[in-house]
Design a protein around this motif. Structure first.
Motif, PDB file in Angstrom:
ATOM      1  N   ASN A 107       0.835  -1.206   0.000  1.00 58.23           N
ATOM      2  CA  ASN A 107       0.000   0.000   0.000  1.00 58.23           C
ATOM      3  C   ASN A 107       0.867   1.252   0.000  1.00 58.23           C
ATOM      4  O   ASN A 107       2.070   1.209  -0.280  1.00 58.23           O
ATOM      5  CB  ASN A 107      -0.965  -0.026   1.182  1.00 58.23           C
ATOM      6  N   PHE A 108       0.259   2.385   0.322  1.00 55.19           N
ATOM      7  CA  PHE A 108       0.985   3.663   0.295  1.00 55.19           C
ATOM      8  C   PHE A 108       2.205   3.645   1.204  1.00 55.19           C
ATOM      9  O   PHE A 108       3.244   4.245   0.886  1.00 55.19           O
ATOM     10  CB  PHE A 108       0.039   4.804   0.722  1.00 55.19           C
ATOM     11  N   ASN A 109       2.113   2.935   2.333  1.00 53.70           N
ATOM     12  CA  ASN A 109       3.212   2.932   3.298  1.00 53.70           C
ATOM     13  C   ASN A 109       4.411   2.169   2.753  1.00 53.70           C
ATOM     14  O   ASN A 109       5.555   2.608   2.887  1.00 53.70           O
ATOM     15  CB  ASN A 109       2.747   2.322   4.615  1.00 53.70           C
ATOM     16  N   ASN A 110       4.154   1.012   2.112  1.00 53.73           N
ATOM     17  CA  ASN A 110       5.238   0.268   1.480  1.00 53.73           C
ATOM     18  C   ASN A 110       5.867   1.069   0.350  1.00 53.73           C
ATOM     19  O   ASN A 110       7.096   1.072   0.177  1.00 53.73           O
ATOM     20  CB  ASN A 110       4.708  -1.060   0.925  1.00 53.73           C
ATOM     21  N   ALA A 111       5.030   1.759  -0.419  1.00 56.44           N
ATOM     22  CA  ALA A 111       5.525   2.526  -1.572  1.00 56.44           C
ATOM     23  C   ALA A 111       6.426   3.668  -1.115  1.00 56.44           C
ATOM     24  O   ALA A 111       7.485   3.914  -1.713  1.00 56.44           O
ATOM     25  CB  ALA A 111       4.356   3.061  -2.391  1.00 56.44           C
ATOM     26  N   ARG A 112       6.031   4.363  -0.064  1.00 59.16           N
ATOM     27  CA  ARG A 112       6.874   5.480   0.376  1.00 59.16           C
ATOM     28  C   ARG A 112       8.147   4.984   1.058  1.00 59.16           C
ATOM     29  O   ARG A 112       9.194   5.640   0.977  1.00 59.16           O
ATOM     30  CB  ARG A 112       6.089   6.428   1.272  1.00 59.16           C
ATOM     31  N   LEU A 113       8.083   3.821   1.715  1.00 57.84           N
ATOM     32  CA  LEU A 113       9.294   3.227   2.280  1.00 57.84           C
ATOM     33  C   LEU A 113      10.263   2.858   1.160  1.00 57.84           C
ATOM     34  O   LEU A 113      11.462   3.156   1.240  1.00 57.84           O
ATOM     35  CB  LEU A 113       8.940   1.984   3.099  1.00 57.84           C
ATOM     36  N   LEU A 114       9.743   2.221   0.111  1.00 59.18           N
ATOM     37  CA  LEU A 114      10.580   1.875  -1.039  1.00 59.18           C
ATOM     38  C   LEU A 114      11.233   3.114  -1.632  1.00 59.18           C
ATOM     39  O   LEU A 114      12.441   3.135  -1.892  1.00 59.18           O
ATOM     40  CB  LEU A 114       9.738   1.177  -2.108  1.00 59.18           C
ATOM     41  N   ALA A 115      10.452   4.171  -1.818  1.00 62.29           N
ATOM     42  CA  ALA A 115      10.991   5.400  -2.412  1.00 62.29           C
ATOM     43  C   ALA A 115      12.086   5.995  -1.538  1.00 62.29           C
ATOM     44  O   ALA A 115      13.126   6.450  -2.044  1.00 62.29           O
ATOM     45  CB  ALA A 115       9.867   6.411  -2.625  1.00 62.29           C
ATOM     46  N   ARG A 116      11.872   6.004  -0.245  1.00 63.59           N
ATOM     47  CA  ARG A 116      12.887   6.565   0.652  1.00 63.59           C
ATOM     48  C   ARG A 116      14.182   5.770   0.592  1.00 63.59           C
ATOM     49  O   ARG A 116      15.284   6.339   0.544  1.00 63.59           O
ATOM     50  CB  ARG A 116      12.350   6.596   2.088  1.00 63.59           C
ATOM     51  N   LYS A 117      14.064   4.448   0.563  1.00 61.36           N
ATOM     52  CA  LYS A 117      15.260   3.609   0.506  1.00 61.36           C
ATOM     53  C   LYS A 117      15.974   3.748  -0.844  1.00 61.36           C
ATOM     54  O   LYS A 117      17.206   3.747  -0.898  1.00 61.36           O
ATOM     55  CB  LYS A 117      14.882   2.149   0.754  1.00 61.36           C
ATOM     56  N   LEU A 118      15.215   3.870  -1.918  1.00 61.45           N
ATOM     57  CA  LEU A 118      15.840   4.067  -3.227  1.00 61.45           C
ATOM     58  C   LEU A 118      16.577   5.395  -3.288  1.00 61.45           C
ATOM     59  O   LEU A 118      17.672   5.486  -3.863  1.00 61.45           O
ATOM     60  CB  LEU A 118      14.782   3.992  -4.329  1.00 61.45           C
ATOM     61  N   CYS A 132      -2.052  -4.724  -8.546  1.00 58.53           N
ATOM     62  CA  CYS A 132      -2.332  -5.155  -7.176  1.00 58.53           C
ATOM     63  C   CYS A 132      -1.168  -6.006  -6.675  1.00 58.53           C
ATOM     64  O   CYS A 132      -0.470  -6.653  -7.455  1.00 58.53           O
ATOM     65  CB  CYS A 132      -3.626  -5.961  -7.127  1.00 58.53           C
ATOM     66  N   PHE A 133      -0.966  -5.993  -5.372  1.00 58.28           N
ATOM     67  CA  PHE A 133       0.118  -6.789  -4.771  1.00 58.28           C
ATOM     68  C   PHE A 133      -0.417  -8.161  -4.370  1.00 58.28           C
ATOM     69  O   PHE A 133      -1.485  -8.245  -3.761  1.00 58.28           O
ATOM     70  CB  PHE A 133       0.674  -6.061  -3.544  1.00 58.28           C
ATOM     71  N   PRO A 134       0.302  -9.241  -4.673  1.00 59.14           N
ATOM     72  CA  PRO A 134       1.541  -9.294  -5.459  1.00 59.14           C
ATOM     73  C   PRO A 134       1.254  -9.210  -6.947  1.00 59.14           C
ATOM     74  O   PRO A 134       0.247  -9.730  -7.416  1.00 59.14           O
ATOM     75  CB  PRO A 134       2.121 -10.668  -5.091  1.00 59.14           C
ATOM     76  N   LYS A 135       2.143  -8.544  -7.673  1.00 57.58           N
ATOM     77  CA  LYS A 135       1.965  -8.399  -9.116  1.00 57.58           C
ATOM     78  C   LYS A 135       2.481  -9.637  -9.832  1.00 57.58           C
ATOM     79  O   LYS A 135       3.185 -10.479  -9.252  1.00 57.58           O
ATOM     80  CB  LYS A 135       2.676  -7.139  -9.620  1.00 57.58           C
ATOM     81  N   LEU A 136       2.121  -9.752 -11.114  1.00 58.96           N
ATOM     82  CA  LEU A 136       2.668 -10.766 -11.999  1.00 58.96           C
ATOM     83  C   LEU A 136       3.139 -10.038 -13.243  1.00 58.96           C
ATOM     84  O   LEU A 136       2.528  -9.052 -13.656  1.00 58.96           O
ATOM     85  CB  LEU A 136       1.607 -11.810 -12.357  1.00 58.96           C
ATOM     86  N   ASN A 137       4.226 -10.503 -13.815  1.00 57.52           N
ATOM     87  CA  ASN A 137       4.767  -9.861 -15.009  1.00 57.52           C
ATOM     88  C   ASN A 137       3.669  -9.609 -16.036  1.00 57.52           C
ATOM     89  O   ASN A 137       2.809 -10.467 -16.277  1.00 57.52           O
ATOM     90  CB  ASN A 137       5.865 -10.735 -15.620  1.00 57.52           C
ATOM     91  N   SER A 138       3.704  -8.443 -16.646  1.00 53.20           N
ATOM     92  CA  SER A 138       2.647  -7.998 -17.563  1.00 53.20           C
ATOM     93  C   SER A 138       2.425  -8.935 -18.743  1.00 53.20           C
ATOM     94  O   SER A 138       1.332  -8.969 -19.314  1.00 53.20           O
ATOM     95  CB  SER A 138       2.981  -6.608 -18.100  1.00 53.20           C
TER      96      SER A 138
END
Length: 312
Positions: A107-118, A132-138
């Protein structure tokens, strides 16, 4: 007054010293009138090779990084796996790196954590897809479920509030792949623009670029458009320039080339029980040493391990 003296990034490529990698990526993706190209990288070696080839930016591919780790592109590799791989890519090249962040790993919390770490690891941008999580290759399976528009916009806003302009934020739209059509893709693009995206990545699994070109015509460059022509690779590049596409990502080609070469060489060595015949077809050790500046290490050893000898 800021110092704008140039700093060499790659052969023939300079940027002002006060520009960050995010600034450089933004100039390439968001502010340039010329078509830009990002080359896939999945580790330090592929990053260094892409830089030597002349590319001005890199795409840290989720598929390719997963492959390099022996995982499927289905969120089997964790966000920490991704961040660690990105660090090696960043350290092995001076180019800006746009990271394939999947859907943000939650969700938003995981996304912002990822962005901060990147951001901490030196990435220049992140692309988040409305999956949606978990994703599958397009390109695996059909009609993947899409994230709710409002929920995904929350992910984008959370990332923007966390890293502001320190990362370029690319919103990736999967509506065409999921079978929802052009109207849904355009509606999502408008919503993601309002949520703070810096660019729109429109994805397609069609062997023709027709729906991508139609999207670009309808979108009218309200935000820069990024594309990934993995399936519609026969389309002439001039077509992308015609509709003012901003950036083309060659998204998995180093990994696929490496896998093909390794499979071929391993098969020959196994069959022939000897490496003499394949030696002319593989890179010399000296080229590897040159790629990673072993000569600099020798100079540094002389400077730091035997400093007294240098003084005489």
């Amino acid at each position: 007054m800021q110092d704008h003296s140039p700093s060499l990034l790659a052969d023939g490529y300079e940027q002002p010293l006060d520009l960050t990698r995010a600034d450089t990526l933004r100039a390439e993706v968001c502010c340039s009138s010329a078509l830009s190209f990002l080359m896939e990288a999945h580790d330090g070696l592929s990053a260094a090779i892409a830089e030597r080839a002349g590319f001005k930016g890199l795409w840290a591919s989720g598929l390719s990084i997963a492959c390099s780790l022996g995982y499927r592109d289905a969120n089997e590799a964790s966000w920490s796996h991704l961040v660690d791989a990105v660090e090696r890519i960043v350290d092995s090249s001076r180019l800006p790196v746009l990271v394939d962040g999947d859907g943000g790993f939650g969700n938003f919390n995981n996304a912002r954590l990822l962005a901060r770490k990147l951001r901490e690891r030196g990435a220049a941008g992140v692309a988040l897809e409305d999956s949606c999580f978990p994703k599958l290759n397009s390109f695996v399976g059909d009609r993947h479920p899409l994230a709710d528009v409002d929920e995904f916009c929350g992910r984008l806003r959370a990332v923007k509030d966390t890293v502001a302009n320190e990362l370029v934020l690319v919103a990736r739209i999967e509506a065409l792949i999921a079978g929802h059509g052009m109207h849904e893709a355009i509606a999502r693009a408008h919503a993601y623009q309002e949520a703070g995206a810096d660019a729109i990545l429109i994805h397609s699994r069609s062997s023709s670029a027709d729906e991508i070109l139609s999207f670009a015509d309808a979108w009218q460059n309200r935000l820069p458009v990024v594309i990934v022509p993995t399936k519609y690779y026969r389309t002439p590049t001039c077509e992308y320039r015609r509709v003012d596409i901003s950036t083309v990502i060659w998204a998995n080609h180093s990994m696929r080339a490496a896998a093909a070469a390794m499979r071929r060489v391993c098969g020959r060595i196994f069959a022939e029980e000897n490496v003499a015949a394949i030696e002319p077809d593989i890179i010399p050790l000296e080229d590897l040493f040159e790629l990673f500046s072993y000569d600099e290490l020798a100079e540094a050893e002389a400077r730091y391990l035997q400093p007294n000898k240098l003084q005489h």
